[in-house]
Enzyme design. Structure first.
Site, mmCIF file in Angstrom:
data_model
loop_
_atom_site.group_PDB
_atom_site.id
_atom_site.type_symbol
_atom_site.label_atom_id
_atom_site.label_comp_id
_atom_site.label_asym_id
_atom_site.label_seq_id
_atom_site.Cartn_x
_atom_site.Cartn_y
_atom_site.Cartn_z
ATOM 1 N N HIS A 240 -11.198 -9.956 -12.126
ATOM 2 C CA HIS A 240 -10.564 -8.707 -12.579
ATOM 3 C C HIS A 240 -11.622 -7.610 -12.455
ATOM 4 O O HIS A 240 -12.563 -7.584 -13.252
ATOM 5 C CB HIS A 240 -10.102 -8.808 -14.021
ATOM 6 N N TYR A 290 -7.770 -5.032 -17.847
ATOM 7 C CA TYR A 290 -7.221 -4.117 -18.838
ATOM 8 C C TYR A 290 -8.300 -3.302 -19.543
ATOM 9 O O TYR A 290 -8.053 -2.185 -19.986
ATOM 10 C CB TYR A 290 -6.481 -4.901 -19.930
ATOM 11 N N SER A 331 -2.322 -3.467 -10.206
ATOM 12 C CA SER A 331 -2.718 -3.402 -11.611
ATOM 13 C C SER A 331 -2.441 -4.737 -12.288
ATOM 14 O O SER A 331 -1.565 -5.502 -11.868
ATOM 15 C CB SER A 331 -1.965 -2.287 -12.331
ATOM 16 N N ASP A 332 -3.187 -5.019 -13.336
ATOM 17 C CA ASP A 332 -2.831 -6.159 -14.162
ATOM 18 C C ASP A 332 -1.506 -5.850 -14.855
ATOM 19 O O ASP A 332 -1.006 -4.725 -14.819
ATOM 20 C CB ASP A 332 -3.938 -6.470 -15.172
ATOM 21 N N TRP A 333 -0.942 -6.844 -15.493
ATOM 22 C CA TRP A 333 0.451 -6.772 -15.922
ATOM 23 C C TRP A 333 0.656 -5.834 -17.115
ATOM 24 O O TRP A 333 -0.074 -5.861 -18.086
ATOM 25 C CB TRP A 333 0.947 -8.179 -16.262
#
Length: 625
Positions: A240, A290, A331-333
């Site tokens: 990430h 995030y 993008s992350d969720w």
């Protein structure tokens, strides 16, 4: 590959004899349908034909669920918000993260039906199916899946314990073969994060704490997922960015209390290194985390304290411009909307921009440089932003171009189908399971053998075994189960690493967080067992653990990383010798953890077991005791 009955893909022949898919049904071979043209040429031709709504549909990547026995689910699922018909035909979406799968054959049938449904869209854009990791033993609806029909391998932390790029490439090649057999063409991995904060819940997904080793293993994983020329490839998604390991106090950024990333040791570059290598090795997609960075400077410039998915300095300035990445940024969720599942909620991970509306968050994500919204299906918000002049059509086209380019490179426009009749035979083959089992057993780390009880004898009389955490089948392979330690020749215990359960927010129960010490009663219980017979204990190290309180209360202690009971049995008997070396340090105390800098590999003072520790029977490789 074509379906077994050759009914898919449906090919027609052009005037010059070229066979192609007439995806828009106009009776002629348009440039984007021409298999002889380059992905770049085909992408540019298709872009000019797509409506704004179709381009926007490419930019959303959300969860999809299957119906029973390979049917499409045309209503909301346990987590998915809309049925297949709605997201594919009404919203023009064609990137989906699949969750539970019942069998290889059912998954292949479902996939082919989904591709047939996609043929009904105006330009027949094929669907890209993605997945979180499925080849380990840990289930977490937010990060990984246990899938019994795939071959089972160690968790990445266990692969890091073996530090073998050739093995990691084999693991990734196996995943690629098994994924592509059922239609999965995008992996939401490998993880390039460093496991530097002992309390962080996602260490098991990492290859370890050492940046150089993690970089080598990430490169090997990318090579295996890509495959050789002529083999079906799986798109990698390295995550990430720019390294999710240094979470403040070890709390995870899925949750509001874990929003902050810090660098008290000044080691940002260590965390960035594996991503530099991944970009150099041709990673197709990268996912930022995030977390919001606190007090971070890059080249003397203070970085805005907003989540990485909203951060223009990090995604455009660092990733695009400095590192030269021109692939997909997903993008992350759920950065845009809160996620409500049953009676629980998981707030949108809009850390640092919580006050913005969903539309404003979406605009910030695009301004930061992302191409795709993970976990979202609110296409109408982006349509409105364009109509209001807040996002340009050109900005949408720029991202649509990157996303289409990957689909063409994967060959999905020419044939997205799989052979349903072959799936069960291709997935989880005897050879793949054997190699996964060998890797699991080899990855076990022998932490101590002070009682000189290893390897456990397998010749002669069958021992009487008192066991906890082992199946009847495994115990029967070793000896005879007895009900109490007093009746036993040896006791075998497999336990999990300690954590403090939480279950307020959605997904929270899946994340093992909090302190790393076992409750004091465990040592007393171990002593009572050991008083009756020799005791061998295994701790499943899904993250670091403070083992100081139990090492004196067992004859032998091992650490494992998502390893089956059968593989562990082979390791402790020497059938497949345990040769793992700790890929992370195991701290001596929680006091040492609390004062250690979150971003420094091996940052705790006087660890009980340093990274690299491991025993060969009767021989210490390294020891911090």
């Amino acid at each position: 590959m074509p379906t077994a009955d050759r009914s898919r893909p449906r090919l027609v022949e052009s005037v010059d004899g070229t066979r192609y898919r007439d995806l828009n049904g106009n009776g002629r071979m348009d440039p984007f349908e021409d298999p002889r043209r380059s992905p770049e040429e085909r992408t540019e031709d298709l872009l000019d034909r797509l409506s704004l709504a179709e381009q926007i549909g490419l930019m959303f990547h959300t969860v999809i669920e299957t119906g029973p026995d390979g049917t499409l689910l045309d209503g909301p699922g346990a987590i998915s918000k809309s049925g297949t018909e709605e997201v594919v035909l009404a919203k023009h979406m064609n990137h989906f993260n699949v969750h539970g799968l019942e069998s290889a054959g059912a998954a292949a049938r479902w996939h082919n039906r989904l591709q047939e449904r996609a043929e009904r869209t105006p330009h027949g854009i094929p669907v890209t199916i993605s997945t979180d990791p499925r080849h380990g033993g840990a289930q977490n609806a937010g990060t990984s899946w246990v899938t019994s029909f795939f071959s089972l391998w160690p968790e990445p932390l266990g692969l890091g314990a073996l530090a073998d790029p050739v093995l990691v490439r084999e693991w990734a090649e196996t995943a690629r073969r098994e994924y592509t057999a059922i239609g999965i063409r995008a992996a939401l991995h490998p993880v390039a994060d460093l496991a530097t904060e002992p309390r962080w819940a996602r260490q098991r997904e990492c290859f370890g704490q050492d940046p150089q080793l993690v970089a080598r293993l990430v490169a090997a994983a990318l090579e295996g997922l890509r495959g050789a020329d002529g083999e079906p490839s799986v798109q990698s998604t390295v995550k990430h960015f720019p390294g999710a390991g240094p979470q403040k106090d070890g709390e995870d950024a899925h949750f509001p209390y874990g929003r902050d990333q810090i660098y008290p040791g000044g080691r940002f570059e260590d965390h960035l290194l594996p991503f530099r290598v991944a970009v150099e090795q041709g990673a197709e997609a990268i996912m930022p985390y995030y977390g919001r960075p606190l007090g971070l400077e890059i080249d003397g410039e203070a970085i805005e304290e907003v989540g990485f998915g909203f951060n223009h300095q990090v995604l455009t300035g660092l990733l695009r411009e400095q590192l030269g990445f021109d692939g997909v940024i997903v993008s992350d969720w759920e950065l845009v909307n809160d996620n409500h599942v049953g009676d629980q909620v998981l707030p949108a991970r809009a850390w640092g921009v919580e006050e913005l509306t969903p539309s404003q968050r979406m605009q910030r994500i695009l301004e930061a440089g992302a191409d795709q919204f993970g976990g979202e299906e609110c296409t109408e918000l982006l349509l409105d932003l364009v109509r209001e002049g807040l996002v340009s059509e050109q900005r949408v086209t720029d991202s649509a171009r990157r996303l289409l380019r990957v689909k063409f490179r994967l060959g999905l426009f020419d044939d997205p189908y799989v052979d349903e009749s072959a799936a069960d035979a291709l997935v989880g083959t005897e050879e793949a399971r054997r190699r996964g089992h060998e890797a699991q057993a080899s990855s076990v780390v022998v932490l101590h053998d002070d009682g000189a009880v290893l390897p456990l004898p397998t010749d002669g009389a069958r021992p009487r075994i008192y066991a906890e955490g082992l199946s009847e089948e495994v115990i029967a392979s070793l000896g005879e189960r007895v009900a109490t330690p007093a009746e036993a020749d040896v006791a075998l215990l497999r336990i999990g690493a300690p954590f403090q359960p939480r279950d307020d927010l959605f997904l929270e129960a899946w994340f093992h967080q909090g302190d790393l010490e076992f409750p004091p009663g465990l040592a007393h219980r171990l002593d009572r067992i050991r008083a009756a017979c020799p005791l061998i204990v295994d701790v499943d190290l899904d993250r670091a653990a403070v083992l100081t309180g139990i090492i004196a209360h067992c004859d032998a202690l091992t650490g494992s990383f998502g390893v089956s009971g059968a593989a562990w049995a082979d390791a402790i008997t020497g059938v497949i010798p345990a040769r793992g070396r700790l890929p992370i340090e195991l701290p001596r105390s929680m006091a040492a953890v609390r004062v250690a800098p979150e971003d420094v590999p091996g940052g705790t003072d006087d660890p009980l077991y340093p990274a690299g520790h491991g025993l060969e029977i009767d021989r210490v490789i390294s020891s911090g005791q």
